[in-house]
Design a protein around this motif. Structure first.
Motif, mmCIF file in Angstrom:
data_model
loop_
_atom_site.group_PDB
_atom_site.id
_atom_site.type_symbol
_atom_site.label_atom_id
_atom_site.label_comp_id
_atom_site.label_asym_id
_atom_site.label_seq_id
_atom_site.Cartn_x
_atom_site.Cartn_y
_atom_site.Cartn_z
ATOM 1 N N GLY A 1 -5.845 4.279 -0.039
ATOM 2 C CA GLY A 1 -4.531 3.380 0.199
ATOM 3 C C GLY A 1 -4.408 2.928 -1.210
ATOM 4 N N THR B 1 0.813 -1.098 -0.007
ATOM 5 C CA THR B 1 0.067 0.123 -0.062
ATOM 6 C C THR B 1 0.939 1.276 -0.008
ATOM 7 N N TYR B 2 0.369 2.254 -0.910
ATOM 8 C CA TYR B 2 1.213 3.528 -0.840
ATOM 9 C C TYR B 2 0.023 4.399 -0.758
ATOM 10 N N THR B 3 0.432 5.580 0.249
ATOM 11 C CA THR B 3 -0.374 6.819 0.792
ATOM 12 C C THR B 3 0.453 7.973 0.463
ATOM 13 N N PHE B 4 -0.112 9.288 0.288
ATOM 14 C CA PHE B 4 0.555 10.424 0.066
ATOM 15 C C PHE B 4 -0.612 11.346 0.405
ATOM 16 N N ASN B 5 -0.032 12.708 0.204
ATOM 17 C CA ASN B 5 -0.770 13.770 0.803
ATOM 18 C C ASN B 5 -1.764 13.678 2.052
ATOM 19 N N LYS B 6 -2.908 13.626 2.087
ATOM 20 C CA LYS B 6 -3.705 13.575 3.137
ATOM 21 C C LYS B 6 -3.587 12.143 3.620
ATOM 22 N N HIS B 7 -3.181 11.160 3.146
ATOM 23 C CA HIS B 7 -3.021 9.607 3.353
ATOM 24 C C HIS B 7 -4.433 8.765 3.671
#
Length: 115
Positions: free
Chosen positions: A66, A57-63
């Motif tokens: 997923g 799983t990759y998350t970014f910005n506001k997370h």
């Protein structure tokens, strides 16, 4: 209708049920790079057919989303999150579905860069 899908190497396989009447193309930084066409369904309509441990799983910005991808081939078959009402959702990359005529599906463009 039930659709079958997978990543490129097949270590992530799934089925998803619903009416595929349209998809979303987002211009945010990750969707642009992935080239994904996303179909949103309730998360319970997506069922993994392979072990969960094949995914990362990759998350970014506001997370809050997923972005799920195959640990082996790197293909992103779907993402997971919640809609504004708190319902669990899956954003299925229709490019990973078998037997779908992408040219026949209406595409709605979303300005994800503006968020």
């Amino acid at each position: 209708m039930v659709y079958q899908g997978s990543c490129h190497c097949g270590k992530v396989a799934f089925e998803v049920e619903g009416d595929l009447t349209g998809v979303m193309a987002c211009n945010c930084s990750i969707c642009t790079r992935k080239g994904a066409l996303m179909w949103f369904v309730p998360r319970e309509k997506l069922r993994l057919l392979t072990p969960e441990d094949a995914l990362a799983t990759y998350t970014f910005n506001k997370h809050v989303i997923g972005h799920r991808f195959c640990k082996t081939c790197g293909i992103h078959p779907y993402g997971e999150g919640v809609d504004p009402k708190g319902n669990r959702m899956a954003a299925v990359n229709v490019r990973c579905l078998d037997g779908v005529d992408l040219a026949a599906i209406p595409v709605q463009h979303f300005d994800g860069r503006a968020i």
